[in-house]
Scaffold this motif. Structure first.
Motif, PDB file in Angstrom:
ATOM      1  N   SER A 195       0.834  -1.207   0.000  1.00  0.00           N
ATOM      2  CA  SER A 195       0.000   0.000   0.000  1.00  0.00           C
ATOM      3  C   SER A 195       0.870   1.259   0.000  1.00  0.00           C
ATOM      4  O   SER A 195       2.034   1.227   0.410  1.00  0.00           O
TER       5      SER A 195
ATOM      6  N   CYS B 298       1.002  11.166  -5.988  1.00  0.00           N
ATOM      7  CA  CYS B 298      -0.335  10.711  -5.570  1.00  0.00           C
ATOM      8  C   CYS B 298      -1.161  11.863  -5.034  1.00  0.00           C
ATOM      9  O   CYS B 298      -2.384  11.848  -5.090  1.00  0.00           O
TER      10      CYS B 298
ATOM     11  N   PRO C 141      -9.446  12.621  -3.957  1.00  0.00           N
ATOM     12  CA  PRO C 141      -9.922  11.433  -3.228  1.00  0.00           C
ATOM     13  C   PRO C 141      -9.683  11.604  -1.726  1.00  0.00           C
ATOM     14  O   PRO C 141      -8.892  12.439  -1.303  1.00  0.00           O
ATOM     15  N   ARG C 142     -10.349  10.805  -0.948  1.00  0.00           N
ATOM     16  CA  ARG C 142     -10.126  10.837   0.493  1.00  0.00           C
ATOM     17  C   ARG C 142      -8.726  10.317   0.780  1.00  0.00           C
ATOM     18  O   ARG C 142      -8.222   9.431   0.095  1.00  0.00           O
ATOM     19  N   TYR C 143      -8.109  10.856   1.797  1.00  0.00           N
ATOM     20  CA  TYR C 143      -6.737  10.491   2.174  1.00  0.00           C
ATOM     21  C   TYR C 143      -6.621   8.986   2.400  1.00  0.00           C
ATOM     22  O   TYR C 143      -5.693   8.350   1.896  1.00  0.00           O
ATOM     23  N   ASP C 144      -7.545   8.402   3.137  1.00  0.00           N
ATOM     24  CA  ASP C 144      -7.478   6.963   3.425  1.00  0.00           C
ATOM     25  C   ASP C 144      -7.577   6.127   2.146  1.00  0.00           C
ATOM     26  O   ASP C 144      -6.943   5.081   2.039  1.00  0.00           O
ATOM     27  N   ASP C 145      -8.368   6.599   1.184  1.00  0.00           N
ATOM     28  CA  ASP C 145      -8.467   5.882  -0.094  1.00  0.00           C
ATOM     29  C   ASP C 145      -7.132   5.922  -0.834  1.00  0.00           C
ATOM     30  O   ASP C 145      -6.702   4.925  -1.408  1.00  0.00           O
ATOM     31  N   LEU C 146      -6.487   7.085  -0.826  1.00  0.00           N
ATOM     32  CA  LEU C 146      -5.164   7.213  -1.450  1.00  0.00           C
ATOM     33  C   LEU C 146      -4.170   6.267  -0.805  1.00  0.00           C
ATOM     34  O   LEU C 146      -3.391   5.604  -1.482  1.00  0.00           O
TER      35      LEU C 146
ATOM     36  N   ARG D  82      -4.577   3.530   0.667  1.00  0.00           N
ATOM     37  CA  ARG D  82      -4.848   2.097   0.441  1.00  0.00           C
ATOM     38  C   ARG D  82      -4.473   1.655  -0.969  1.00  0.00           C
ATOM     39  O   ARG D  82      -4.407   0.464  -1.243  1.00  0.00           O
ATOM     40  N   ARG D  83      -4.230   2.601  -1.864  1.00  0.00           N
ATOM     41  CA  ARG D  83      -3.842   2.240  -3.230  1.00  0.00           C
ATOM     42  C   ARG D  83      -2.569   1.411  -3.209  1.00  0.00           C
ATOM     43  O   ARG D  83      -1.759   1.511  -2.300  1.00  0.00           O
TER      44      ARG D  83
END
Length: 147
Positions: free
Chosen positions: A25, A61, A71-76, A78-79
């Motif tokens: 991640s 990113c 995008p939401r920070y947590d979504d970024l 998790r990429r």
């Protein structure tokens, strides 16, 4: 400096290389960058190098433009690394002359190059510091011979 002209990667590369997986991640990658002083990592999947990921890729990113929704920070975080890594990268082989490595580093402003074998397997890495060490060693050797 004639001695430097004959030097190859295999004499100066680091053989034990820190790598990351394409499935790692972005959050874990950020942590790896914090823990080490490395600027990039080879991305290895099934013992083959599939890309390189740098601090620049990590920071990219977080670049937001009017055309890109934020995008939401947590979504970024998790990429996966695979979504940001550089798939086409410059590398060298063990027998590559250091003069060529130096040229590539200067031309492309690289801090290091992965060293691959004929099967695209990672066998080492060579950094600017390794090239500097080779230059210093060759200069000292020639100075001692001339003395």
């Amino acid at each position: 400096m004639y001695k430097f002209l004959e030097q190859t990667v295999s004499d100066y590369m680091t053989r034990d290389v820190a790598t990351v997986a394409p499935t790692m991640s972005i959050r874990e990658l950020g942590q790896r960058f914090k823990e080490t002083d490395f600027n990039s990592f080879p991305v290895v999947d099934n013992s083959q190098v599939v890309g390189v990921v740098s601090k620049f890729d990590y920071l990219a990113c977080f670049e937001f433009t009017p055309a890109r929704m934020v995008p939401r920070y947590d979504d970024l975080m998790r990429r996966a690394v695979a979504s940001v890594m550089t798939r086409e990268f410059i590398y060298a082989g063990r027998d590559t002359k250091l003069t060529r490595v130096l040229q590539l580093m200067i031309e492309h402003r690289l801090r290091s190059l992965p060293i691959l074998d004929a099967d695209s397997r990672l066998v080492g890495i060579i950094a600017r510091e390794d090239v500097i060490r080779a230059l210093e060693f060759c200069a000292q050797s020639e100075a001692q011979q001339g003395a």
